[in-house]
Every structure is written in structure tokens, then in C-alpha cells.
Write an enzyme that holds these catalytic residues in place. Structure first.
Site, PDB file in Angstrom:
ATOM      1  N   ILE A  14       0.821  -1.203   0.000  1.00 45.28           N
ATOM      2  CA  ILE A  14       0.000   0.000   0.000  1.00 45.28           C
ATOM      3  C   ILE A  14       0.857   1.256   0.000  1.00 45.28           C
ATOM      4  O   ILE A  14       0.558   2.225  -0.702  1.00 45.28           O
ATOM      5  CB  ILE A  14      -0.947  -0.019   1.214  1.00 45.28           C
ATOM      6  CG1 ILE A  14      -1.963  -1.155   1.063  1.00 45.28           C
ATOM      7  CG2 ILE A  14      -1.674   1.318   1.365  1.00 45.28           C
ATOM      8  CD1 ILE A  14      -2.806  -1.387   2.297  1.00 45.28           C
ATOM      9  N   SER A 130      -7.496  -0.688  10.449  1.00 49.16           N
ATOM     10  CA  SER A 130      -7.949  -1.950   9.873  1.00 49.16           C
ATOM     11  C   SER A 130      -9.330  -2.285  10.409  1.00 49.16           C
ATOM     12  O   SER A 130      -9.693  -1.896  11.531  1.00 49.16           O
ATOM     13  CB  SER A 130      -6.971  -3.074  10.246  1.00 49.16           C
ATOM     14  OG  SER A 130      -7.502  -4.352   9.958  1.00 49.16           O
ATOM     15  N   TYR A 162      -2.661  -7.535  17.437  1.00 51.67           N
ATOM     16  CA  TYR A 162      -2.783  -6.707  16.242  1.00 51.67           C
ATOM     17  C   TYR A 162      -4.095  -5.919  16.273  1.00 51.67           C
ATOM     18  O   TYR A 162      -4.107  -4.709  16.016  1.00 51.67           O
ATOM     19  CB  TYR A 162      -2.734  -7.600  14.997  1.00 51.67           C
ATOM     20  CG  TYR A 162      -3.017  -6.859  13.708  1.00 51.67           C
ATOM     21  CD1 TYR A 162      -2.070  -6.008  13.157  1.00 51.67           C
ATOM     22  CD2 TYR A 162      -4.240  -7.010  13.044  1.00 51.67           C
ATOM     23  CE1 TYR A 162      -2.324  -5.329  11.972  1.00 51.67           C
ATOM     24  CE2 TYR A 162      -4.496  -6.332  11.864  1.00 51.67           C
ATOM     25  CZ  TYR A 162      -3.541  -5.490  11.336  1.00 51.67           C
ATOM     26  OH  TYR A 162      -3.796  -4.807  10.173  1.00 51.67           O
TER      27      TYR A 162
END
Length: 290
Positions: A14, A130, A162
């Protein structure tokens, strides 16, 4: 020419496509990367595309607070855009510590705070979060010695860590937005989910899951260019000249309920100051002048 800072740029992913999009719009981009070799290779790829803008490589390790301070001190000019793109996933915790918290949460926070006084008027700060933040939980305790992140001894494994780091990204965006608005600043910020994207972030996933996940990513996930589209939308769209807590699939959307917990966001802010070593005086001073 617009001056931008983008972290986490390599030969794929990205970050590379975000820089390509910014260069396509005529920007000069400082790429903050841990590996100078990979960053230089990325610059060659970008130069070969014949894009009108320009870019350069600077050393930046978001796991190292001293590296972040050096990067900020050596940066010249007033960025009109900061994209906190760098991050890790699947790094297994060692010695009871969380291997995602520092590079995914504390590093971007410290970089953002150090660059805030230098940001141009109407600058934007975009942090790549995310959809995993919806599965994250965050608990902060305090005692006479300060605040402490409760990680349950690493319970839940790497994915829980995460997800928690990504929830922290969204919470920090909410708290930064609130504080910027209180000061009447023209600088705005947002967090962005790029969606499921085929990048190298899956290379650290431990055990048997790594191979099928990488196969699935190659077969069914978005390309890096597609994943970069929402990041670039948040960075450049004239429709978004304001704070947007969370964007996904090219539009603002509701984040998880935990992301709207103002008390937790404030506690995270104070914990982050404590963990990155920002004094009360620095916390009060590190704000844009406009």
C-alpha cells in the site's frame, strides 16, 4: 508543490501505491522507511513510472523512539500531509511483551506529535488502521506509578495484539481530532481501513496459517493499488476537508463502539505520552500554530 510524509514504503504494498498516487498529483514525498535498501528500490520503481512528482528516502524505524526523534528533527519544511502507513502483523510476542504495540501504535503517535508543530495550515493526518479494530479490546489501569496497558499476559495471541493496536489507532485519531478542534486548528485527521489487500504484511504470520493466508491474499484480496485508494481519498479528496474518524471502502463509516469511548481515548493519550517519554511540557507545546 505539496509536501507529504509517508511511512512504510517498500517495493510492493500500500505504501508504494500511496506514494505513486501522491506523486501523480504532483507531490514531493518523503518516504520514512526502516530499510534504506528497500526504500531506494521503491524509489527506482516509482521514478520508472514517469510520475510528475518526486520522492526521497529517509531512515525511520517506528520501533525506535530515538530514530523517530531524529527523523522529525532532520525533516525540513512544513508537511501538508502525513500518512502513518507502516505497521506489522503476525509478529509473535517475546518475553511477555506485545510486539505490535510499539511499531503500530506508539511509533505513529510519537511521529505525529513531533510533526504537528511543523504541519502546514489545513494539513491532513491519515493513519492506516484496519477492520480488525472491531475485534480489538483495550484495557488501561493506573496506580501510583502511572498508567499501564493490561494485555492479559499475551492472551489471545498475535491477532488479538494486532487488533488491539488497530483499535488504538482509531481511538488516537478520535482523541487527536478532539484536541485539535478544541484549539481551533485547521489540521484534520482520519483513520482508514484499506480492506483486505495482498501485501507482504502476511509474511510474519506464524505457523501453518502463513501459507494458506498468503495464497488466499494472492487469489482473492485487493491489489495494493486498490487498497491504497481509500488512503488517497482521505489524503486528497476535497470532500474530506474535516475530521473523519474512520473510512472504509472509499467512504466514512461507523467504527466499533469502543472507538467512541472518550474516557478510554483520553487514558490512551496519557498512557502513550508516558510510554514514549513525552513530558507534560512537550505535550502542551507540540501543537500546530494554525
Amino acid at each position: 508543490m505539496t509536501f507529504a510524509v509517508v511511512t512504510g514504503v517498500g517495493v510492493q504494498g500500500i505504501g508504494l501505491e500511496v506514494v505513486a498516487g501522491l506523486r501523480g498529483a504532483g507531490c514531493h514525498v518523503v518516504m520514512g522507511c526502516r530499510s534504506h535498501e528497500r526504500c531506494s528500490a521503491a524509489k527506482e520503481l516509482l521514478d520508472a513510472r514517469g510520475l510528475p512528482g518526486s520522492c526521497e528516502c529517509r531512515s525511520l524505524d517506528l520501533n525506535d523512539f530515538a530514530s523517530i526523534r531524529r527523523f522529525a528533527a532532520e525533516l525540513e519544511g512544513s508537511p501538508s500531509l502525513l500518512v502513518n502507513n507502516a505497521g506489522v502483523m503476525g509478529v509473535v510476542a517475546q518475553h511477555g511483551t506485545c510486539s505490535h504495540w510499539r511499531p503500530n501504535t506508539l511509533g505513529p503517535y510519537l511521529l505525529t506529535r513531533l510533526l504537528l508543530p511543523r504541519m502546514a495550515a489545513r494539513a491532513r493526518i491519515v493513519t492506516v488502521a484496519s477492520e480488525a479494530h472491531r475485534r480489538g479490546s483495550l484495557h488501561i489501569s493506573s496506580d501510583g506509578e502511572g498508567r499501564r496497558l493490561e494485555d492479559g499476559g499475551g492472551a489471545g495471541g498475535w491477532y488479538a495484539q494486532y487488533a488491539r493496536s488497530k483499535l488504538a489507532n482509531v481511538l488516537m485519531t478520535a482523541e487527536l481530532s478532539r484536541r485539535l478542534e478544541q484549539r481551533g486548528s485547521t489540521v484534520t485527521c482520519s483513520s482508514v481501513s484499506p480492506g483486505r489487500v495482498n501485501t507482504g504484511i502476511y509474511s510474519n504470520v506464524p505457523g501453518w496459517l502463513r501459507t494458506p493466508l498468503r495464497w488466499l491474499a494472492a487469489a482473492a484480496f485487493q491489489t495494493p493499488a486498490q487498497g491504497a485508494s481509500t488512503v488517497l481519498h482521505a489524503a486528497m479528496s476535497p470532500e474530506l476537508g474535516r475530521h473523519e474518524l474512520y473510512l472504509h471502502a472509499m467512504r466514512p463509516c461507523r467504527a466499533s463502539p469502543a472507538a467512541y469511548d472518550a474516557k478510554l481515548a483520553g487514558e490512551l493519550w496519557q498512557l502513550s505520552n508516558q510510554q514514549v517519554g513525552l513530558s507534560a511540557a512537550e505535550d502542551a507545546a507540540l501543537w500546530p500554530p494554525h
